[in-house]
Motif scaffolding. Structure first.
Motif, short mmCIF file in Angstrom:
data_model
loop_
_atom_site.label_atom_id
_atom_site.label_comp_id
_atom_site.label_asym_id
_atom_site.label_seq_id
_atom_site.Cartn_x
_atom_site.Cartn_y
_atom_site.Cartn_z
N ALA A 158 -4.66 -0.70 3.50
CA ALA A 158 -3.42 0.09 3.11
C ALA A 158 -2.70 -0.27 1.56
O ALA A 158 -2.08 0.43 1.08
N PHE A 159 -2.84 -1.35 1.26
CA PHE A 159 -2.39 -1.78 -0.14
C PHE A 159 -3.32 -1.84 -1.25
O PHE A 159 -3.57 -2.54 -2.24
N GLY A 160 -4.60 -1.42 -0.75
CA GLY A 160 -5.91 -1.09 -1.68
C GLY A 160 -6.67 -2.27 -1.27
O GLY A 160 -6.18 -3.26 -0.61
N ALA A 161 -8.03 -1.93 -1.70
CA ALA A 161 -9.08 -2.63 -1.36
C ALA A 161 -9.54 -3.96 -2.32
O ALA A 161 -9.26 -3.87 -3.52
N GLY A 162 -9.64 -5.25 -1.72
CA GLY A 162 -9.83 -6.25 -2.66
C GLY A 162 -11.10 -6.19 -3.09
O GLY A 162 -12.08 -5.02 -2.83
N SER A 163 -11.36 -7.03 -4.09
CA SER A 163 -13.08 -7.20 -4.65
C SER A 163 -13.50 -8.63 -4.59
O SER A 163 -14.78 -8.58 -4.78
#
Length: 166
Positions: A47-52
């Protein structure tokens, strides 16, 4: 800092937490670790963007009382998961609140925990829901009532917004 994707630093690398089984008790542990009060929402699906980076934890089953996320049942070996970053967990915390206070839809922020400095925490008591009842305020370590002298709809509207009730 009190809302976003959950990331943990382990062995010098920041990584995310998988949302498998992610729920409010898990989020409560994170919010407490951050000093951000109670958990209002436990979010998944990045929901807060995908990590890397790496995905460090998966399948957590916290009770909500653990001192740290890695103390929760289900926190298997670091880095062992069956997730992709599209499943990164997130939290929305209430802000800084006095320690030992139960959490509901009410919110607080500012100041230092338990000092009464900054905005006070409020709650509604005795009305059958967290959005109705007598208004009480947490200040300097205890709950107190609000006097109704000159209390009007405008005051009630402010209280309702603070309670997260519209």
């Amino acid at each position: 800092r009190c809302a976003g994707r959950v990331e943990i630093s382990y062995q010098g690398s920041w990584g995310s937490v998988c949302d498998d089984g992610w729920d409010l008790p898990d989020a409560s542990v994170v919010c407490r670790q951050l000093g951000c009060g109670g958990a209002l929402r436990a979010l998944g699906s990045a929901a807060f963007g995908a990590g890397s980076g790496p995905i460090w934890l998966d399948g957590l089953n916290c009770s909500g009382g653990e001192a740290a996320l890695w103390d929760c049942p289900g926190a298997g070996p670091w880095g062992q998961h069956d997730c992709g970053h599209k499943e990164d967990a997130g939290v929305v915390c209430s802000g800084l609140c006095p320690p030992g206070v139960g959490w509901g839809r009410r919110r607080c922020a500012g100041g230092s925990p338990g000092t009464g400095v900054g905005r006070a925490e409020i709650r509604a008591v005795g009305g059958g829901s967290s959005c109705s009842g007598r208004v009480e305020v947490w200040l300097q370590g205890s709950w107190g009532t609000v006097c109704d002298d000159s209390w009007d709809r405008q005051d009630a509207a402010v209280a309702c917004r603070q309670l997260g009730c519209g």
